[in-house]
Write a protein that holds these residues in place. Structure first.
Motif, mmCIF file in Angstrom:
data_model
loop_
_atom_site.group_PDB
_atom_site.id
_atom_site.type_symbol
_atom_site.label_atom_id
_atom_site.label_comp_id
_atom_site.label_asym_id
_atom_site.label_seq_id
_atom_site.Cartn_x
_atom_site.Cartn_y
_atom_site.Cartn_z
ATOM 1 N N ARG A 21 53.579 36.384 36.928
ATOM 2 C CA ARG A 21 52.600 37.382 36.468
ATOM 3 C C ARG A 21 51.283 36.703 36.116
ATOM 4 O O ARG A 21 50.201 37.180 36.469
ATOM 5 N N LEU A 39 54.597 35.099 47.374
ATOM 6 C CA LEU A 39 55.664 34.633 46.502
ATOM 7 C C LEU A 39 56.911 34.305 47.313
ATOM 8 O O LEU A 39 57.335 35.094 48.151
ATOM 9 N N GLU A 46 49.558 35.665 39.279
ATOM 10 C CA GLU A 46 49.010 36.784 40.033
ATOM 11 C C GLU A 46 47.774 37.365 39.343
ATOM 12 O O GLU A 46 46.804 37.721 39.995
ATOM 13 N N ASP A 47 47.805 37.439 38.031
ATOM 14 C CA ASP A 47 46.646 37.957 37.319
ATOM 15 C C ASP A 47 45.423 37.082 37.562
ATOM 16 O O ASP A 47 44.334 37.573 37.835
ATOM 17 N N PHE A 50 44.230 37.510 41.137
ATOM 18 C CA PHE A 50 43.582 38.812 41.266
ATOM 19 C C PHE A 50 42.139 38.733 40.774
ATOM 20 O O PHE A 50 41.214 39.207 41.445
ATOM 21 N N ARG A 97 44.869 36.582 46.934
ATOM 22 C CA ARG A 97 46.200 37.148 47.026
ATOM 23 C C ARG A 97 47.250 36.070 46.785
ATOM 24 O O ARG A 97 46.954 34.888 46.884
ATOM 25 N N VAL A 98 48.465 36.524 46.502
ATOM 26 C CA VAL A 98 49.557 35.582 46.236
ATOM 27 C C VAL A 98 50.715 35.854 47.188
ATOM 28 O O VAL A 98 51.086 37.004 47.399
#
Lengths: 343, 343
Positions: B89, B104, B92-93, B96, B101-102
Motif C-alpha cells: 500500500r 505486483l 502504491e501510494d 501514484f 504504476r505498480v
DNA sequence: GCTGTTATTGAAAACGATTACATCAGGCTC
DNA sequence: GAGCCTGATGTAATCGTTTTCAATAACAGC
C-alpha cells in the motif's frame, strides 16, 4: 562527444542485434520467439544468439504491434482487506497460468480514484477487468463505455450488463442467524457496514431469518472500521443495559467490525459467549485463536477469484453470450463464541 | 467483405483522429497532452476534440517511443503476509503520487518464480524495482545484470551493490529477549523461519542477547508456515517434557510462526503465559485479541514502503551515488502473553 | 524438363504515439 | 528596412516489435 563516450553509452539490445548475431532476419528471430515455422537449424542459431546477447523482448513494442496487452486489471477498495488479498492471489495465479499480467489498484472506496483507474485501464488497453466498485460507481457503470469486458466481484450489479460473482449474502447471514437461534439465542443484535451493497444484502438476510423465527431484529449501521464498531457497540450495550433489554448475541457483517466488537467486549469486561455471543464474516486464520474461537461465515475466497477469471475468459471467448451472475454460498464455521446460552 | 461490414468494425480512435477533428497536426495534439508549448486557441480546440472523440492515449505506444515505462515493479513472497500487504500500500501510494504504476508479483519464496519475474521486469522495462528476495536469489543477485535500479526490502544484501531498507532485526530480537528476561523468564526457546535472511538476523540478535544475559540459546528453524511451527513446537515440547527441560518462554521470528505456536498451546492445553510465555514479530490487529494479548515487535511497515520508494527515486536522480542501507528500528509492544513468571 | 504446391525465409509495412527538425510569422534591434 | 531571434506549428523519422507479402527453394506429378 568522442567515440569512446559513444561506445560506453549502453544501448539496449534489440531484436535486430540478435538477428545480426545469428545471421538471419528479424522476422526469423521473431518467429523463433513465438514458435512460428522455422527450420531446426536456424532455430538453434537464433536461440544461441538470444542467449549470447542476453536479449529480452520489449513488451511495449510487442503489445503495440500485436494489439493485445495480455494484461488484466484488478480494482479493489483496499488490498489490506483480507478478502481482497485472497481474491487477488487467486486472480494473479489464474492470470499467471494463462500467461497474463495483473495490474492491481486500490481505490479506498473513493469514486474519484475509481474513475481515474478506469481511465488507466483504457489506456493500458487491458484485456479485461475485475472490479469491486462502490455503490456510487456501480450506478454509473452502465453508462460508461469500456472497450474491454468487466467482471464485478463482491458488489453485484442490479440488473446485468456485466458478469459478476458474489457470495449469497442473504443466505449466509441467515445461516448465522439460524445457528445462533439453534444455540438458544433469542435477542440477536446486528451490526452492519454502511458503504457497500454487501452489507445491505447481509442485513436483508439477517432480518428475514429473524422474522422466520418470529424474532425481533435490532440492527445498526456504522462505517466499516474496527474503531467505529467498537464505539458503537459500547454505546449500544450501555443503552441496552439501562433499558434492561440486553442482547444475548451480536452478529456483524465483516471482519473489521468483528474485531471492533471483540475489542469492546474486552474493555467492557464481557465474557464470550457467557455474556454475549459473537458471530461474523470471513474465516481469517486468527478468528480461530481469539477467545473460545469466533463463529464465522467462511467465504470461498479463492473460488471467487477463480470464478471471476473464468467468467472473464469465457466472455473473451464469446463476447455475445448472455451475462451471468455466479452466486457462491458461504459455510458456517461454528466455534466457541456461540457456545450456547447454557454454556 | 462489404463496405457496411467494414464500417461496423470498431476502430479504436487514435491521436490522428483527434488531430483531424481539431484541424491540427498530430504533433500539436501530442503537445497539448503533455503540456507542451501550444497557443491557447489551439489548446482549447484540441481539448474539445479529445472530449468529443473520447480519445484515450495508448500507453504501449507512448512507452515505446518515449522510452520510459513510468512503472515500478514490486516483488514479494506473498501479498497475504500482512507485512507485505502494508508495504505494498505504501509503495502504491507513493507511486501514484509520482504518476507511476505498480506491477505486483508474488513469488511464494520460490526462486524459479523470482527469476521469472525478474525477467518480466526487464521485459516491461520498469523504471525501478522493489524486491524482497529469498536467500538463494539474494546470493545470485550480484551477478545478474539488470537495466534498472533495485531497492531491497526486508531481506538485506550482505555487501551493498543495492540500496536497501530493513528492520534492525538483531536489535528487535534483542528487545524481545530483554523484555522476556526482565519479566523473569530464563529458558527462552526460539523458533525461526528457514528461508529468509531476516530470520537469520533475528536469530543472531536472539542469541547475542541471551548470551549477554548469560543464558543458553535453544533455537530451531522451520519452513515459514503456521502448520510447520505448530507441529515443530508440539514435538519440541514433548521432547522437552521428557527430558525435564521445559522452556518457560518461546519467541518466534514472524507472525505465521506466532499463529502456529498459539495453536499448539491450545491443542496441548498450555496456558499463556502461565505454562509458556509467547512473543513474536509484527503487530497485527488480531495479536491484541488473542489470549491475554500477544507481545510483539511492531515494524514501521508504512515507513519501510515509503523509504524504499524514496531510495528508489533518489537513485534514479543520481545513478552514481553510493548505495545506502536504511535501517529502521522496531518497538516492543508488551502484552499479557509475557506477563511474568509469577503472574 | 516444366509446372504447381508447399515450406522457409527476408524485406518492408504497420502499430500509435513522441520528438527532432524545418518552416513560418511576428516582433525586436540597429 | 535588413537581419535576427522567438515561439507556434507541421512534417517526417523513430521507438522495437509483429505480420503481411513476396521470393526462393525443394519436391512431386506429369
Amino acid at each position: 562527444m568522442s567515440d569512446s563516450v559513444k561506445a560506453i553509452s549502453i544501448k539496449a539490445i534489440g531484436i535486430k542485434d540478435v538477428a545480426r548475431e545469428a545471421g538471419v532476419s528479424v522476422a526469423t528471430v521473431s518467429r523463433v520467439l513465438s514458435n512460428g515455422p522455422v527450420s531446426d537449424a536456424l532455430r538453434a542459431r537464433v536461440e544461441d544468439a538470444v542467449r549470447a546477447t542476453g536479449y529480452r523482448p520489449n513488451l511495449s513494442a510487442r503489445r503495440l504491434r500485436s494489439q493485445h496487452s495480455q494484461t488484466i486489471g484488478l480494482i479493489v477498495s483496499d488490498i489490506r482487506n483480507p478478502f481482497f488479498t485472497a481474491v487477488s492471489r487467486a486472480v494473479e495465479d489464474a492470470a499467471f497460468q494463462a500467461g497474463m499480467r495483473v495490474i492491481l489498484c486500490n481505490t479506498d472506496e473513493n469514486p474519484e480514484r475509481e474513475a481515474m483507474y478506469l481511465r488507466l485501464m483504457q489506456e493500458e488497453r487491458v484485456t479485461g477487468l475485475i472490479f469491486a466498485p462502490t455503490r456510487a460507481t456501480l450506478a454509473q457503470l452502465d453508462r460508461a463505455d469500456l472497450d474491454f469486458p468487466v467482471v464485478l466481484i463482491d458488489r453485484s450489479a442490479p440488473a446485468g450488463r456485466f458478469d459478476s460473482v458474489v457470495l449469497d449474502n442473504p443466505q449466509a447471514a441467515a445461516l448465522l442467524v439460524d445457528h445462533l437461534h439453534a444455540q438458544g439465542y433469542r435477542r440477536i443484535a446486528g451490526l452492519f457496514g454502511n458503504t457497500s451493497t454487501t452489507a445491505v444484502e447481509r442485513h436483508a438476510g439477517y432480518q428475514a431469518a429473524l422474522a422466520a423465527h418470529g424474532l425481533h431484529a435490532e440492527a445498526r449501521f456504522v462505517p466499516p472500521t474496527a474503531e467505529a464498531a467498537e464505539a458503537e457497540i459500547a454505546r449500544w450495550l450501555a443503552e441496552a443495559r439501562r433499558s434492561g433489554a440486553m442482547p444475548d448475541a451480536v452478529m456483524v457483517s465483516n471482519s473489521l467490525l468483528l474485531m471492533g466488537v471483540v475489542k469492546a467486549t474486552r474493555t467492557l469486561g464481557l465474557a464470550i459467549p457467557g455474556d454475549l455471543a459473537v458471530a461474523g464474516f470471513d474465516n481469517e486464520p486468527w478468528t480461530e485463536l481469539v477467545g473460545p474461537g469466533l463463529t464465522v461465515i467462511e467465504q470461498p475466497v479463492h473460488e471467487i477469484g477463480r470464478a471471476a477469471m473464468t467468467l472473464l475468459f469465457e466472455r473473451l471467448d464469446d463476447p455475445e453470450r448472455a451475462t451471468r451472475k455466479v452466486v457462491l454460498s458461504g459455510t458456517c464455521v461454528a466455534r466457541g463464541s456461540t457456545g450456547g446460552v447454557s454454556g
